[in-house]
Structures are given as structure tokens and as C-alpha cells.
Write a protein that holds these residues in place. Sequence first.
Motif, PDB file in Angstrom:
ATOM      1  N   ARG A 403       0.928  -1.121  -0.025  1.00 16.25           N
ATOM      2  CA  ARG A 403      -0.032  -0.053  -0.007  1.00 16.25           C
ATOM      3  C   ARG A 403       0.758   0.965  -0.293  1.00 16.25           C
ATOM      4  NH1 ARG A 403      -2.308   0.769   5.518  1.00 16.25           N
ATOM      5  NH2 ARG A 403      -0.646   0.758   6.787  1.00 16.25           N
ATOM      6  N   SER A 405       2.806   4.338   1.495  1.00 18.54           N
ATOM      7  CA  SER A 405       3.753   4.381   2.307  1.00 18.54           C
ATOM      8  C   SER A 405       2.950   5.493   3.116  1.00 18.54           C
ATOM      9  CB  SER A 405       5.018   4.536   2.200  1.00 18.54           C
ATOM     10  OG  SER A 405       5.483   5.724   1.411  1.00 18.54           O
ATOM     11  N   TRP A 406       3.301   5.619   4.483  1.00 17.33           N
ATOM     12  CA  TRP A 406       2.762   6.675   5.293  1.00 17.33           C
ATOM     13  C   TRP A 406       3.193   7.993   4.536  1.00 17.33           C
ATOM     14  CZ3 TRP A 406       5.668   9.847   8.187  1.00 17.33           C
ATOM     15  CH2 TRP A 406       7.017   9.443   8.366  1.00 17.33           C
ATOM     16  N   GLU A 408       3.780   8.698   1.598  1.00 18.18           N
ATOM     17  CA  GLU A 408       2.946   9.226   0.312  1.00 18.18           C
ATOM     18  C   GLU A 408       1.653   9.607   0.890  1.00 18.18           C
ATOM     19  OE1 GLU A 408       3.296   6.297  -2.686  1.00 18.18           O
ATOM     20  OE2 GLU A 408       4.983   5.530  -1.311  1.00 18.18           O
ATOM     21  N   ARG A 409       0.985   8.855   1.888  1.00 16.69           N
ATOM     22  CA  ARG A 409      -0.436   9.261   2.386  1.00 16.69           C
ATOM     23  C   ARG A 409      -0.456  10.520   2.832  1.00 16.69           C
ATOM     24  NH1 ARG A 409      -0.022   3.715   4.313  1.00 16.69           N
ATOM     25  NH2 ARG A 409       0.222   4.464   6.314  1.00 16.69           N
ATOM     26  N   MET A 410       0.731  11.172   3.507  1.00 12.54           N
ATOM     27  CA  MET A 410       0.698  12.422   3.852  1.00 12.54           C
ATOM     28  C   MET A 410       0.950  13.563   2.648  1.00 12.54           C
ATOM     29  SD  MET A 410       3.307  11.945   7.143  1.00 12.54           S
ATOM     30  CE  MET A 410       3.869  13.617   7.013  1.00 12.54           C
ATOM     31  N   HIS A 413       4.225  11.915  -1.731  1.00 10.20           N
ATOM     32  CA  HIS A 413       4.560  11.232  -3.000  1.00 10.20           C
ATOM     33  C   HIS A 413       4.904  11.744  -4.118  1.00 10.20           C
ATOM     34  CE1 HIS A 413       0.203  11.648  -3.682  1.00 10.20           C
ATOM     35  NE2 HIS A 413       0.527  11.192  -4.818  1.00 10.20           N
ATOM     36  N   ARG A 425       8.116   1.548   0.271  1.00 12.25           N
ATOM     37  CA  ARG A 425       7.110   0.472   0.437  1.00 12.25           C
ATOM     38  C   ARG A 425       7.419  -0.960   0.881  1.00 12.25           C
ATOM     39  NH1 ARG A 425       3.730   2.153  -4.900  1.00 12.25           N
ATOM     40  NH2 ARG A 425       3.188   4.490  -4.212  1.00 12.25           N
ATOM     41  N   GLU A 428       8.272  -0.335   4.503  1.00  9.62           N
ATOM     42  CA  GLU A 428       6.969  -0.324   5.309  1.00  9.62           C
ATOM     43  C   GLU A 428       6.363  -1.453   5.240  1.00  9.62           C
ATOM     44  OE1 GLU A 428       3.957   2.337   5.397  1.00  9.62           O
ATOM     45  OE2 GLU A 428       5.081   4.285   5.143  1.00  9.62           O
TER      46      GLU A 428
END
Lengths: 788, 242
Positions: A403, A405-406, A408-410, A413, A425, A428
Amino acid sequence: MVSALGRKLGRDLWRLRAQVLTIALVVACGVASLFSMRSAYDSVRGERDRWYGSARFPEVFASVRRAPRSLASRIASLPGVSLAEARIVEEVTLDMPGMAEPVGAHAVSLPPGRRALLGEVFLREGRLPASGRSDEVLVHEAFARAWALRPGDALVAVLHGRRQRFRVSGVALAPEFVSVMQPGALVPDDRRYGVLWVPEDALAAAFQMEGAFNDVGVRLDRGAREAAVIAALDALLAPYGTTGAYGRSRHPSARMVDQKLTQLRGQATVTPMMFLGVAALLVNMVLARLLGLEREQIATLKALGYGDGAILRHYLAHALLTAVLGAALGVALGTVAGRGLVALYKDYFRFPALTFRPSAETLAYGVLASVGAAVAGAFGAVRAAVRVPPAEAMRPEPPPRFRPSWLERMGVHRMLPTVARMVLRELERRPGRAALSALGIAFAAAIIVAGRSSLDSLDVVLAVQFGRAQSDDVTVSFARPVAQRARFDVARLPGVLFAEPQRMAGVRLRHGVRVRDAAILGVPAGAVLRAVVDARSVRWEPPAEGLLLGRALGDRLGVRPGDTVTVEDVEGATAPREVAVAGLVDDLLGLNAYMRLDALDRLRGDGGRVTAVAVRLDPALAERFLARVKRLPGVASTSRRMAVIDFFRHETSRMSATLTLVLAAFAGIIAVGVVYNNARIALAVRSRELATLRVLGFTEAEVATVLFGEQAVVLALAIPVGLALGKGLAWMVFQGVDAELYRLPVVVSTATYGLAAGTVLAASVASAWVVRRRIGALDMVAVLKARD
Amino acid sequence: MSDAGVIAKVPVLDVRGLTRRYLLGDVAIDALRGVDLALAEGEFVVLLGPSGSGKSTLLNIVGGLDAPDGGEVRYRGAPLDFDDARALTAYRRDHVGFVFQFYNLMPSLTARENVALVTDIAEDPMEPEEALALVGLGARLDHFPSQLSGGEQQRVAIARAVARRPDVLLCDEPTGALDCATGRVVLDVLARVNRELGSTTAVITHNAVIAGMADRVIRFVDGRVVGDARNEVPVPVSELRW
């Protein structure tokens, strides 16, 4: 007949030999450190106990100014006391050829016509002074070695101001001088301080001690309480000016030995644990990967009727053989290292027969520890793999789920290139493994930081003590307090530019129920040559009235600034006085208090005395000055500040080179073990991905970025963590140091940090480079045809 | 499909006397026993033959993944230097697109990112979104391989192969792991790419049905070309059945 599984085991180990070897080396470091340090500990401890017993080393000690001989039999008959030996000890100086300044020596009386009841000397060479020959002496082995003295050599000593010629009759050792250090010194300097055994009548005559003694050692009855004997002894000796009786725990030499043993025992536990922990991690990683690749083989074995136990044993054997190989290497290495360690201790601790004596128990302990680490590392991985039902194991492992990575979620990315996202990834997806790898590498850096910080700290102590606190050229110390005019006697000597008096007074400080013996250093207001300086090099000025206490002393007394302590004269010459504590100074050495010289003189009420004079010299006249000091009466020792610094530097640099080399090798082996194995595993597990990238037109360098990106991130995280961890470890190690002797500030120099980071980085890059060459050999055709 | 009459004078790929021998233990296997072949600009060629007939070996060699023992491969007239690993990497990077039976996607990257992997290093590539739209996956951009079906994964692989606008698109059993319906979707995408981008496309298969859609069918047996026929009327993909 080797079974089929046995053959498979042999071939697997041969195929994985590079990885097996790197892990075995880490195990070997663990076993070697455990085996060498524990054996050294056992050797030193065993020899100490043996000698303390056979030579009847006293258990309680006391000094007095002067007591009649007749008191000795009363001491011996105190309840709990089995034997007492009364004698004379004095500080004298020696006029050694070729040495400008007088050399300090601790002179101990030898009982006439009999062997000592307690603390008997061990003759290394020659014989005891002949009966009736008061001009023969024994010299301590350390001093004899430093000066190449042999029986028959002549020696000129200044006893109480009188030059006297002696002949060396023998070279000896004694349990009370296992460690020979001048009071206040940081390291033993055998050329500038030694021990001398002088026939009692000669010493008594020189110091007007006929029919008297000033030092007593006591051996206790079995089961007697040390504290009770100390109290009884103090009471008995009180009228004779005692500085207080004490047990072995406060005996200068015994304390140094115990201190070293405590330190060694701590190191013998922590260091192997770090290595074996990393080894367990590596075994786990490598086996987990091997099992992943052999899923189908495991399933086939099960289908053929092999039980879980047989398969479990087969894979555990991988780990065990690696551990045994490591343990064998480790014991061999540890034997060499242990011998070296004991040889090193022989320079600092003088025992009759200190040899490296490893025990079968320690050997067993080392092998068990390595096997334990291997099994701990292997068990989880193997059990998980064996538990998979055969049918399931026959199918390829399901594709890994990923999924974003955090990071990127922030929303970061968009800034990351595709390859960087793959790296993140991967990290993670297996955060635990990445964290453990980072921890392993961090240990590597930490070993260097923790190991070298003691040297860095000593450098700071040196800089503070001999750079900031003292700025004299020479300090002349007297055997006992002398009248103030001694200052002018010294000042008038040739070459003296400036002379400053000091007074050191032995006192007993009392605060409520807490009592401590300490020394008060008195320095003149605005002293130039000897200042009160704390660990941060901040200068403190003693107040016109009242005391400054070293924090170590203040803490032990439970004193805070503004409190009052009772100062008792240990020699009982003056009545106890209440003195205000003006402040607590974070000083570095010993238990000290500081006062202004005039205030200390008033406290003593003796019209002013000095115990030392610090001088600044005209360098051109230094030799003449020292030659004159040699003949000055009452001088106990002369210390040249630069000589102390040079000697200290010389001693530490000798040790530093070896230590640094060993630490770097240790760190390198750990870093190589972690990085090489990680990279090999990544290469094997991801060969399909990496080959695909090559097919897509990625260059070898670009593929290397994908392969080593993860390692680089782990390394980048590990190094700062390792540096911090190292400093933490250093702090832990320093907690084990006897704080009453010295308080090492936890200091890590930039050079040490640089060395730690550099070594780990270099070892990692070298490991990566070895694996990097395999990228060129990736078989693009083969991996693309086969399914995972 | 491109018009068979518009064959350029210089072939895109020209193979002469190609031989390749493998040693399998002590047994030597002649995978290619002297293959001559020329692929023209924009052609859609199917290489047909049983497994072990040498077609994959040929594809690997013309794709710059493997080196022949004898013979020569020319790309647009210039011989490939199989001793120069850097030149081969550059050749793959700039001119060749690969599609594999098992997709070979990066599991840690989304569909869009798997395509971006190639567009990051290519000159004048398509946008990843455009390439994925071309294979009909415009709505699955941010799915990871584990979230896609086999056919979808293969289409991502095709998008990845074509995003750099390759001169040559080499596909090794692209439908081998797929059922018939999904396989047709994938073949349809390949046909479309060939048509719209003009990439010379070579598809390996042992499935004779697929040969129907090609401009030209080359048959392999035992490391030799045994037939080279032009399909005057290719069958539309939708009519293929197996």
C-alpha cells in the motif's frame, strides 16, 4: 552413513557459505568477548583471592599520627580481631639518576627478625634485608621494572630531609600494592612513584618513630563484623590522631582491583549480548529466506513422510552448525584476546602469578550462549515454515500486498521518484525487519562510541584537571603540614617566578547521621596556579568563610548550599567546628572540599600551615630548581604538570590504538554481517523484480539503487541511533565506575563519532559492493520464464 | 493491422544465420539451428510453434536479453553488439518493449507507477495515464498488482511496454496464463497498440488460433523456421476462439 537430509544440510551450508561465515564471525566476536573477559575476570579474581588469603592481607586498616608499640597488642586483643600488624609507613623521596625531580616513594617498615604477620611480601628476586643490615631495602616490582633495578643496585633516598644510601636486597610484591598509584594520580606512573620496604629500625630512626607505629592492619576472626571492629579500633586509636579505620572496600589498591573487576564483569555481560543478539537476528533473517525458497521442498519432504520434528531438526541444524563454527572461532580468538587482556592487566595489577586461566565452565558458557542465540534466532522462522500444511506449501506464496507508504499518504509522494517509492514501500511492508537490521547496525556504531568514550572522557578530565584547574609548572608536596615559611624557602630556590601555597587537610565531615572522610584543599584568594574548577571548566572562588563541597561529597552527605556541616579534625588536634556550605562544585576526582587558605588556617587554629607549594618556573632554570628540591627536607613528592600530561597522553595513546583497532574490527564484522546478509537476501528474494528492471532497460547502477536503497535508508537511520545508543551505553558503563574515585563526564569526541559512522559506512559500502557485482550476473532469461 | 504492401526497404529487425546452443547438464540442445528472418516496419507477426521449438530463444536474442552463438541481428541496419552490455541496455531502453507470460509487475508499485517506471527513463514517452487508457485501464490507475485480475495485470504490463513508444514490441505467450475471454481482451489491446503506435509487434504463442489475427505467421519446429506465411485477411480478435 550420512542421511539424505544430512547431505542436503552440508550442501546448503556450502552454498550459503559466505552468509554462514559472516554470521559465524559475529557469533565468534560474541563468544570471544565473553570467553576472554570472563576468563580474565576469573583469572584476576582467582589470583586476588588466592593471594589475599595466603599472604594474609588485612581486612581493616587504620593510620595514626603516632602510637606506642604497646598499643599493638591491645589492638590484637580487640573482640573480632585475630591478628594485628603495626608498622611505620612514610612518604619519602628518591634521588634517581638521570631524573631531575625527586621521585616519590611509599616507605613501609619491615619487622625486624621475623616475617610480617599480615600482608606478607612476595619475593620476586633476591632476599629480604639481612638481619642487622639497616641499609638494605626491598623495592616493589613495578618500580624495579621501570628503573631496571636488580638486587645489589644502590638507591639514594631522602628520609625526612636526610639523604641515605641503600642497597636493593630484593624485588618484591605485596597484596596491599597490587595497584600502585600516587594519591591523586589518574594513572599509575611507575617511574615517578614506587614502594620501598625499609628495615623498621632505619625508618624509625629517620622519622623519630622508635617504639612507635603509625599504621596498622587487622585480620578479623571468622564471622566478626567489620563495622564493629572499625568502631572499636577508632575508639582505641582516637587519642593518637587517627584518620579513621576502614575496610578493604576503601583500601586504595584493593579498591582499584575491585573496581576493575566490577567493570570487567559488566563488560563481559553487555558486549557478548550485543554480538549474540545481532547473530540471532542474522540467523533468523537468513533462515527465513532459505525456508521461503524451500517451501516446495518442505512440502515434498512432508509428502514423503518426514515428520515436523525431522524437518525442524534439519533446519535448526543449519543454525546450530553456524553457531558451533562461530563458537570454535570465538574460543580460539578469545584465548588470544584473553591472554592479551591479562598481559595488559599485568602492567596495572602486580600479582605474583597472574596468568590467563580459562575454566571449562566459561568454555561451556560461551558455547551454550552461542547455541542459545542461534536457536533463539532460528526457532521462530523454522517453526512457522514447518507448520504450513504440505498442500499449501506446494503452492507459491501469495503475492505480497503493498500500500502507499505513510509518507505518501501524507502527500509527499508527488515529490518522490518511482524507484524511491518502491524502496519506501518495501521498508514499510517489513518495518520490523528493517528496524531490527537498523538496530544491528546501530550496535556496530555504538560499540565504537561506547568503547572510545572512556578515552574521550579521560581527555576531558585531563584538560580540566591539568589544563584549567592547575597551571603550575611544578608542585612540591610535603610529607606533613609545615610552617608557612616553607613557601618562602621554595620561592627562594633558583628559577622560581611565582610560588603559591596550598594546604590539604584530612577531615571528617558530618551532616546529621551521615559521615564522610574527605580532604579540604585550601587555596589563597585569587589563586593563580591551583583553581577550583568544575567539569565544565567553570572557575569557582571559595568564599571568605565557609566551604565549597564537591558534588559527589555533598550528595553523600545530603548537603545543599546554605546547609552547615560539622568539620572534625581526623587527627583530633582541634575541636569540631560548624562550617557553612557555600556551594557544590561538580568536580571530577575524589571526595573533596575547598576553602580559602586563610579560612582553613583559622579553622585549624594553628597559625597557618602549608602542605604543598605550587610554582611557576623559568624553564631555563628548571633543572637547577629540581636538583635543589631533592635536598629540601620534608618533601614527599614533586609533580611536574607537563610530565603528568605527557605520561598520561603516552599511556592512553598506547592503549587507544589497540582499543580503536579492536572496536573497529568488532563494528566492521557486525556491519558486514547485517548489510551483506540483508543485501544477499534482497537479491535472492527480489531477483525477478530486479531482472525485470534490467529487461526494461534499467542500467546495473539503476538496479543497484533499487536493491540498496532499502539498505541505505536503514543505514541512514541506524547511524544516528547507534551514535546515541553508544553514548547511552557509555553512560551505563560509567555508572559502574566508583564515583568516589572519579566521575567521568560522558563525553564523545567528534573524532569518535566520525570513526563510528565512518567504520560502519565503510563496512556497509564494502559489503554492498560485493553483492553489487552479482547484479550483472542476474539471468534475465531464466527469471522471466519462471513463475515466482 | 498495417498494410502488407507498405514494407520499408530496410527491415526493423533482420536476423541472419542465428544459432544458439544450450548445455543442459551434459546434453547439448540446439535451440536455434540457423534462423533467417526479417521483421518489417509496423508488422504484426505471430511466431508459432510447440514449446522448445526455439521461438522464445529467438525473441530473447532479438530483444537483447541473450546472445547468439552464431549469426547476426541487425536493428534498422546496424548490427547488435552482444558483447557490449551497456549498448544492449540502451537498446532495450530506447527501442524495445517486452510483455511476458507472467506480467512481471513490481508488486510494490501501482499500475500508474509501474508504467512510470519506464516513462521515467525513456525519451519522449507517453504519460502513464495515456498508456493505461490505451489498454482500457484508465480507471484502475492507483491499484496495486495484488488488487488487479490477471488480465488487468497483463494490460498494465502492455501499457508499461508501449508507454515508451517502442519500435519493437516483443510478447512472450502474453495470454498463456489467461482464460480465453481475458486473453482476447489482451490480444485486442496488442492489436490496437500495433495499429495506433505502429510498433513492429512479435507475439510468441503455441496457440495456433491466435495466428489468425496476424499479418504474418512464422512457424518454428526444432530451432528452425519451417513456414513463413502472410495472412491476406487477418481474423478480427473478437472472432478468435480457443
